[in-house]
Motif scaffolding. Structure first.
Motif, PDB file in Angstrom:
ATOM      1  N   VAL A  56       0.648  -1.200  -0.091  1.00 47.97           N
ATOM      2  CA  VAL A  56      -0.340   0.144  -0.263  1.00 47.97           C
ATOM      3  C   VAL A  56       1.195   1.292   0.087  1.00 47.97           C
ATOM      4  O   VAL A  56       2.069   1.116   0.571  1.00 47.97           O
ATOM      5  CB  VAL A  56      -0.932   0.047   1.589  1.00 47.97           C
ATOM      6  CG1 VAL A  56      -1.881   1.238   1.302  1.00 47.97           C
ATOM      7  CG2 VAL A  56      -1.556  -1.632   1.468  1.00 47.97           C
ATOM      8  N   VAL A  57       0.256   2.050  -1.126  1.00 47.03           N
ATOM      9  CA  VAL A  57       1.546   3.616  -0.946  1.00 47.03           C
ATOM     10  C   VAL A  57      -0.169   4.401  -0.218  1.00 47.03           C
ATOM     11  O   VAL A  57      -0.833   4.244  -0.605  1.00 47.03           O
ATOM     12  CB  VAL A  57       1.441   3.754  -2.545  1.00 47.03           C
ATOM     13  CG1 VAL A  57       1.820   5.425  -1.839  1.00 47.03           C
ATOM     14  CG2 VAL A  57       2.554   3.251  -2.723  1.00 47.03           C
ATOM     15  N   LEU A  58       0.476   5.471   0.617  1.00 45.93           N
ATOM     16  CA  LEU A  58      -0.418   6.000   1.565  1.00 45.93           C
ATOM     17  C   LEU A  58       0.317   7.606   0.913  1.00 45.93           C
ATOM     18  O   LEU A  58       1.193   8.728   1.136  1.00 45.93           O
ATOM     19  CB  LEU A  58       0.041   5.981   2.672  1.00 45.93           C
ATOM     20  CG  LEU A  58      -1.220   5.001   3.543  1.00 45.93           C
ATOM     21  CD1 LEU A  58      -0.559   3.697   3.936  1.00 45.93           C
ATOM     22  CD2 LEU A  58      -1.534   5.561   4.576  1.00 45.93           C
ATOM     23  N   GLY A  59      -0.805   8.559   0.254  1.00 48.26           N
ATOM     24  CA  GLY A  59      -0.667   9.454  -0.495  1.00 48.26           C
ATOM     25  C   GLY A  59      -1.173  10.490   0.362  1.00 48.26           C
ATOM     26  O   GLY A  59      -1.025  10.324   1.442  1.00 48.26           O
ATOM     27  N   SER A  60      -1.280  11.449  -0.245  1.00 50.09           N
ATOM     28  CA  SER A  60      -1.298  12.664   0.355  1.00 50.09           C
ATOM     29  C   SER A  60      -2.899  13.548   0.249  1.00 50.09           C
ATOM     30  O   SER A  60      -3.103  13.463  -0.923  1.00 50.09           O
ATOM     31  CB  SER A  60      -0.121  14.279   0.249  1.00 50.09           C
ATOM     32  OG  SER A  60      -0.772  15.700   0.881  1.00 50.09           O
ATOM     33  N   PRO A  61      -3.751  13.985   1.005  1.00 48.58           N
ATOM     34  CA  PRO A  61      -3.249  13.617   2.034  1.00 48.58           C
ATOM     35  C   PRO A  61      -3.852  12.598   2.682  1.00 48.58           C
ATOM     36  O   PRO A  61      -4.197  11.717   2.556  1.00 48.58           O
ATOM     37  CB  PRO A  61      -4.799  14.969   2.769  1.00 48.58           C
ATOM     38  CG  PRO A  61      -5.557  14.623   2.141  1.00 48.58           C
ATOM     39  CD  PRO A  61      -4.871  14.726   1.470  1.00 48.58           C
ATOM     40  N   ALA A  62      -3.236  12.170   4.326  1.00 51.78           N
ATOM     41  CA  ALA A  62      -2.865  10.971   4.616  1.00 51.78           C
ATOM     42  C   ALA A  62      -3.870  10.484   5.777  1.00 51.78           C
ATOM     43  O   ALA A  62      -3.656   9.482   6.948  1.00 51.78           O
ATOM     44  CB  ALA A  62      -1.718  10.311   4.614  1.00 51.78           C
ATOM     45  N   ALA A  63      -4.099  12.139   6.455  1.00 47.15           N
ATOM     46  CA  ALA A  63      -5.283  11.438   7.664  1.00 47.15           C
ATOM     47  C   ALA A  63      -3.929  10.960   9.101  1.00 47.15           C
ATOM     48  O   ALA A  63      -3.169  11.473   8.894  1.00 47.15           O
ATOM     49  CB  ALA A  63      -6.625  10.983   7.890  1.00 47.15           C
ATOM     50  N   ASP A  64      -4.755   9.819   9.945  1.00 48.35           N
ATOM     51  CA  ASP A  64      -3.779   9.436  10.823  1.00 48.35           C
ATOM     52  C   ASP A  64      -2.970   7.961   9.988  1.00 48.35           C
ATOM     53  O   ASP A  64      -2.953   7.492  11.110  1.00 48.35           O
ATOM     54  CB  ASP A  64      -4.252   9.222  12.080  1.00 48.35           C
ATOM     55  CG  ASP A  64      -3.254   9.514  13.094  1.00 48.35           C
ATOM     56  OD1 ASP A  64      -2.297   9.715  12.997  1.00 48.35           O
ATOM     57  OD2 ASP A  64      -4.560   8.059  14.257  1.00 48.35           O
ATOM     58  N   GLY A  65      -3.223   7.764   8.717  1.00 51.31           N
ATOM     59  CA  GLY A  65      -2.410   6.507   8.624  1.00 51.31           C
ATOM     60  C   GLY A  65      -2.668   5.827   8.669  1.00 51.31           C
ATOM     61  O   GLY A  65      -3.994   5.206   8.530  1.00 51.31           O
ATOM     62  N   VAL A  66      -2.561   4.180   9.574  1.00 43.27           N
ATOM     63  CA  VAL A  66      -2.799   3.388   9.686  1.00 43.27           C
ATOM     64  C   VAL A  66      -2.709   3.308  11.099  1.00 43.27           C
ATOM     65  O   VAL A  66      -2.280   3.716  12.339  1.00 43.27           O
ATOM     66  CB  VAL A  66      -1.925   2.258   9.430  1.00 43.27           C
ATOM     67  CG1 VAL A  66      -1.869   1.058   9.588  1.00 43.27           C
ATOM     68  CG2 VAL A  66      -1.440   2.314   8.049  1.00 43.27           C
ATOM     69  N   HIS A  67      -4.262   3.035  11.901  1.00 41.64           N
ATOM     70  CA  HIS A  67      -4.466   2.510  13.414  1.00 41.64           C
ATOM     71  C   HIS A  67      -4.421   0.955  13.355  1.00 41.64           C
ATOM     72  O   HIS A  67      -4.993   0.178  12.793  1.00 41.64           O
ATOM     73  CB  HIS A  67      -5.511   2.616  13.851  1.00 41.64           C
ATOM     74  CG  HIS A  67      -5.509   4.145  13.510  1.00 41.64           C
ATOM     75  ND1 HIS A  67      -6.704   5.143  15.215  1.00 41.64           N
ATOM     76  CD2 HIS A  67      -4.205   5.270  13.907  1.00 41.64           C
ATOM     77  CE1 HIS A  67      -6.202   6.218  14.526  1.00 41.64           C
ATOM     78  NE2 HIS A  67      -5.456   6.807  14.346  1.00 41.64           N
ATOM     79  N   CYS A  68      -3.352   0.231  14.736  1.00 42.00           N
ATOM     80  CA  CYS A  68      -3.599  -1.453  15.179  1.00 42.00           C
ATOM     81  C   CYS A  68      -3.997  -1.177  16.107  1.00 42.00           C
ATOM     82  O   CYS A  68      -3.757  -0.817  17.384  1.00 42.00           O
ATOM     83  CB  CYS A  68      -1.513  -1.546  15.197  1.00 42.00           C
ATOM     84  SG  CYS A  68      -1.162  -2.247  12.790  1.00 42.00           S
ATOM     85  N   LEU A  69      -5.261  -1.587  15.913  1.00 41.43           N
ATOM     86  CA  LEU A  69      -6.484  -1.744  16.968  1.00 41.43           C
ATOM     87  C   LEU A  69      -5.274  -3.033  18.748  1.00 41.43           C
ATOM     88  O   LEU A  69      -5.350  -3.442  19.485  1.00 41.43           O
ATOM     89  CB  LEU A  69      -7.596  -2.564  17.365  1.00 41.43           C
ATOM     90  CG  LEU A  69      -7.748  -1.463  16.359  1.00 41.43           C
ATOM     91  CD1 LEU A  69      -9.334  -2.056  15.929  1.00 41.43           C
ATOM     92  CD2 LEU A  69      -8.147  -0.322  16.620  1.00 41.43           C
TER      93      LEU A  69
END
Length: 250
Positions: free
Chosen positions: A81-94
């Motif tokens: 996965v490529v996170l571009g812009s805007p990326a908000a808060d990216g990835v959350h791991c629960l």
């Protein structure tokens, strides 16, 4: 490692977009807007597509408490996965999670955050890279361990930070293995020694920092309210676990 991941790693090491400092990112296979967080249970392979925030996830701010583009359930894996812009808060791991070959072109609030509540949980970051993180790349709010390996970071504030002022605090661990950091940058890892945090470094390379301004391991006194205080830096035998042979400058 699947065929897609192997292909993506090959692209990353060869033809891709290089910054002035020298980090090399893959060229994405198309783009997809994300207006509400994508929840992942099990495995999700993005095929090296670029994902970027739209609507409520598209303001590009640094405000705390934003939603992520991807939310990973306990045990989930996110790959290619490529996170571009805007990326908000990216990835959350629960909880426990694995990030394989995930790239952040322009980090938003944070690139990825480990939440959860188990001391045995582990976030494994294998491959990938992050650029333009004005604050933090990896944020550690829950307990457990974040293992960052085969990773590159370029133009960053802190590569890793153990939460300095979470309402509930824990002992946290970070492992940096085969990591290349490109200047400009401020701190590789910030930990709270008063809660017993550890940071272990193996085969870390810092590029373009001849004056050695990037702090390898920054020590804090963490708190449950207010602001943490810096109390030192550098290797020791308890919290900041490395020697000069573990860090290479070029």
């Amino acid at each position: 490692m699947g065929a897609l991941l192997l292909a993506a790693v090959t692209v990353a090491a060869g033809a891709g977009s290089a910054s002035a400092a020298g980090s090399t990112f893959p060229s994405p296979n198309g783009s997809q807007g994300v207006g509400a967080k994508i929840k992942v249970s099990g495995s999700y392979d993005g095929g090296l597509k670029r994902f970027y925030g739209t609507g409520d996830l598209g303001n590009g701010g640094q405000d705390e408490g934003q939603s992520p583009l991807f939310e990973l359930a306990n045990g989930a894996t996110l790959s290619n996965v490529v996170l571009g812009s805007p990326a908000a808060d990216g990835v959350h791991c629960l909880g426990a999670c694995t990030l394989n070959n995930v790239w952040w072109e322009d980090v938003g609030e944070d690139a990825a955050t480990l939440k959860g509540s188990s001391s045995s949980q582990k976030m494994t970051v294998n491959g990938g890279g992050a650029r333009k993180a004005s604050d933090k790349v990896f944020q550690h709010n829950g307990p457990g361990t974040i293992h960052i390996k085969n990773f590159q970071v370029d133009d960053f504030g802190k590569l890793y930070r153990s939460c300095g002022n979470c309402g509930t605090q824990y002992k946290r661990n970070v492992i940096l293995e085969n990591v290349t950091a490109y200047s400009p940058g401020k701190v590789l890892a910030g930990i709270n020694t008063n809660y017993g945090d550890t940071a272990k470094y193996t085969n870390v390379t810092i590029v373009g920092d001849s004056s050695k301004k990037i702090v390898v391991c920054e020590k804090y006194k963490g708190v449950t309210s207010g602001e943490p205080s810096k109390i030192g830096s550098g290797p020791d035998s308890t919290n900041c676990l490395y020697s000069s042979s573990n860090i290479t400058y070029r």
